[in-house]
Design a protein around this motif. Sequence first.
Motif, short mmCIF file in Angstrom:
data_model
loop_
_atom_site.label_atom_id
_atom_site.label_comp_id
_atom_site.label_asym_id
_atom_site.label_seq_id
_atom_site.Cartn_x
_atom_site.Cartn_y
_atom_site.Cartn_z
N ALA A 427 0.83 -1.21 0.00
CA ALA A 427 0.00 0.00 0.00
C ALA A 427 0.87 1.26 0.00
N ASN A 428 1.90 1.29 0.81
CA ASN A 428 2.77 2.47 0.89
C ASN A 428 3.45 2.75 -0.45
N THR A 429 3.83 1.68 -1.14
CA THR A 429 4.44 1.85 -2.46
C THR A 429 3.44 2.44 -3.45
N LEU A 430 2.18 1.98 -3.35
CA LEU A 430 1.13 2.50 -4.23
C LEU A 430 0.76 3.94 -3.88
N ILE A 431 0.74 4.26 -2.61
CA ILE A 431 0.44 5.63 -2.18
C ILE A 431 1.47 6.60 -2.75
N GLU A 432 2.73 6.21 -2.72
CA GLU A 432 3.79 7.03 -3.30
C GLU A 432 3.58 7.21 -4.81
N MET A 433 3.19 6.11 -5.45
CA MET A 433 2.96 6.14 -6.89
C MET A 433 1.81 7.10 -7.24
N ALA A 434 0.79 7.15 -6.37
CA ALA A 434 -0.40 7.96 -6.64
C ALA A 434 -0.14 9.46 -6.53
N LYS A 435 1.03 9.84 -6.08
CA LYS A 435 1.38 11.27 -6.01
C LYS A 435 1.66 11.83 -7.41
N GLU A 436 1.86 10.94 -8.37
CA GLU A 436 2.09 11.38 -9.74
C GLU A 436 0.76 11.76 -10.40
N ASP A 437 0.80 12.72 -11.30
CA ASP A 437 -0.41 13.15 -12.01
C ASP A 437 -0.97 12.01 -12.84
N GLY A 438 -2.30 11.89 -12.83
CA GLY A 438 -2.96 10.90 -13.68
C GLY A 438 -2.94 9.49 -13.16
N ILE A 439 -2.58 9.30 -11.87
CA ILE A 439 -2.55 7.95 -11.30
C ILE A 439 -3.35 7.94 -10.00
N PHE A 440 -4.28 7.01 -9.91
CA PHE A 440 -5.11 6.83 -8.71
C PHE A 440 -4.95 5.40 -8.23
N THR A 441 -4.83 5.22 -6.92
CA THR A 441 -4.68 3.86 -6.38
C THR A 441 -5.66 3.63 -5.24
N ALA A 442 -6.10 2.40 -5.08
CA ALA A 442 -7.02 2.06 -4.00
C ALA A 442 -6.85 0.58 -3.63
N ARG A 443 -7.23 0.25 -2.40
CA ARG A 443 -7.26 -1.16 -2.00
C ARG A 443 -8.60 -1.73 -2.44
N TYR A 444 -8.54 -2.86 -3.13
CA TYR A 444 -9.73 -3.48 -3.70
C TYR A 444 -10.36 -4.46 -2.72
N GLY A 445 -9.53 -5.00 -1.86
CA GLY A 445 -10.00 -5.98 -0.88
C GLY A 445 -8.96 -7.07 -0.70
N GLY A 446 -8.77 -7.56 0.56
CA GLY A 446 -7.76 -8.59 0.81
C GLY A 446 -6.39 -8.10 0.39
N ASP A 447 -5.73 -8.88 -0.48
CA ASP A 447 -4.40 -8.48 -0.97
C ASP A 447 -4.47 -7.92 -2.38
N GLU A 448 -5.66 -7.52 -2.83
CA GLU A 448 -5.84 -6.96 -4.17
C GLU A 448 -5.90 -5.43 -4.13
N PHE A 449 -5.31 -4.82 -5.14
CA PHE A 449 -5.29 -3.37 -5.26
C PHE A 449 -5.63 -2.98 -6.70
N VAL A 450 -6.09 -1.74 -6.86
CA VAL A 450 -6.44 -1.22 -8.20
C VAL A 450 -5.65 0.06 -8.46
N VAL A 451 -5.16 0.19 -9.69
CA VAL A 451 -4.51 1.41 -10.15
C VAL A 451 -5.27 1.90 -11.39
N ILE A 452 -5.59 3.21 -11.42
CA ILE A 452 -6.22 3.81 -12.60
C ILE A 452 -5.25 4.82 -13.20
N TYR A 453 -4.96 4.64 -14.49
CA TYR A 453 -4.06 5.53 -15.21
C TYR A 453 -4.90 6.38 -16.17
N GLU A 454 -4.76 7.70 -16.12
CA GLU A 454 -5.56 8.58 -16.98
C GLU A 454 -4.66 9.36 -17.94
N GLY A 455 -5.05 9.35 -19.22
CA GLY A 455 -4.40 10.19 -20.22
C GLY A 455 -3.01 9.74 -20.63
N LEU A 456 -2.64 8.49 -20.35
CA LEU A 456 -1.32 7.98 -20.71
C LEU A 456 -1.42 7.08 -21.94
#
Length: 541
Positions: A427-456
């Motif tokens: 999660a901490n690695t993903l939170i750092e990644m989400a500081k970049e423009d056009g990237i959103f991260t969230a916990r999906y449940g359990g050990d699953e996570f989702v990343v949304i990339y916009e405009g790339l």
Amino acid sequence: MDVRSYSREVQLLIGEIQKNRGKDSGTVLSACDKLLAYGKGMKDDALIGYAYFSKGETYYLLNDASNFYSQMLSCMGPMEHVKEWGYVAMANNMLGIVSLNRGNAPFALDYFIKAISICEDYSLPDIEWMIHMNLGSLYLNIEEYQKSISHTEIAYRYILDHKSLDGFTESYTAILLGMGRAYLNLDREDRCLEIEKKLRTDCLPYLMEMDRIVIYCYFARVHQAIGEDEARDYWIEMVNKHASTSMPILDVFDDFYDYLHMLLKIEKYDDFFKAYTVLDDLTKHTSIKNLERKLLTLKIRYYRRVGQIEEYKIASVLYFELSEFMERENRLMVSNMIVMRNSYMELTQINKKVEEKNTFLQKRSETDPLTGMYNRLKLNEYSEEAFEKALINRSSIAVEILDIDFFKQYNDNYGHQEGDNCIKFIANTLIEMAKEDGIFTARYGGDEFVVIYEGLTKEMVEAKANELRDRIYQQKWEHKFSLTDNIVTISQGICYGIPERDASMFGYLQGADKMLYEVKQQSRNAIKICDATDLVELKDE
């Protein structure tokens, strides 16, 4: 205000208000009262504010200043509370216009400046240009002609870039006349003639006869200024022929007043009285004593010029009485202003506390308590908005689902507390990644996570996904029970594309989930990406 979120009955009331605005005041006021009752019953500030605003606007069009003030001031608090800044700006604008017409330029300036400040803070150029036009009128009234031109030119530039606006010709005419009146007072005949030419070609052919009167008044003044008496007299005759008591007083008063002043100056007394009678009758149908008093000054000057002493005395007494009335009226305006400012201060304090509490509660409801990441609730909300934006803008969007390789084995052997620590590491690695423009991260449940990339681009998405995988791999987080390596790794599935109208965010999530499944079937610590155009084929498999 999203009308679609309300019941059918509320939607019908709002539709009735919008349909009859400026046409049937009785119907509008009745619908507003019903809507206000609904709003108060539901404790819905958006409905309450809209009902008060619409009532205030109706009283404004009826020239009923007393009721206008009470209703428009009542709309402020609710509209600010629900952050309907467009309505707040328009309310301040109308309060400014009425204050100016009632002879209180300082209050009008205060309202206009507040309205412009709101427009600048919340990017409302479609409202801001009108306020600049009204500021131009204010400065014209206090004889600050250059300032008047500066503000009117802002409105002029905006409207020329938006010729498809409703009422374009009428607004364009008002702006040109505002500049023309200022240039007349600055003795800039060259600019006055330029404006006359534009009014002749761009406005007169497209206006109803009633709306042309103020242009005729202006033309008469221009030709008087340049010494063309024959042309001046032609336009005076046009005013005599077409002036009527059905003209909208607030739209014509200033232009007519200047025209009357010219007639008095050049001693065209018959024409003066013809035009004066029309404007006097219009003014008496309003409750705006400042306009009555201002018009009366011209009659007093006339009586003095022609030596009608008795009439002069009677008019002077009436002027005194109107001045006394206006003093009482101004005290009421001061009282209203103080109440409004106190309300702003109280509302600001309340809003601050409520906002702090709401921010805290909102954050709690949208974040995962273990990791501090956004949770599935926020993911659902954000992803739909991002997808709709991509659909409208024809821009790209990519959805990635990732999970931790062999997490069950990690949890079973290291224990749940260490399992939670491993999830927090990802999660901490993903939170750092989400500081970049056009990237959103969230916990999906359990050990699953989702990343949304916009405009790339697709290549950029793949590069970001690889960078994420490498970051986690390089941390060398111990996992002796992994079947791919002795460290924690992740598997990633991605669906990429430019959304079409028949696509959905759910479909993209399904595509990403299928890619993740295929990665885990074939290997781990890997990435697989598909194009959204393949989703139809995926459904058929």
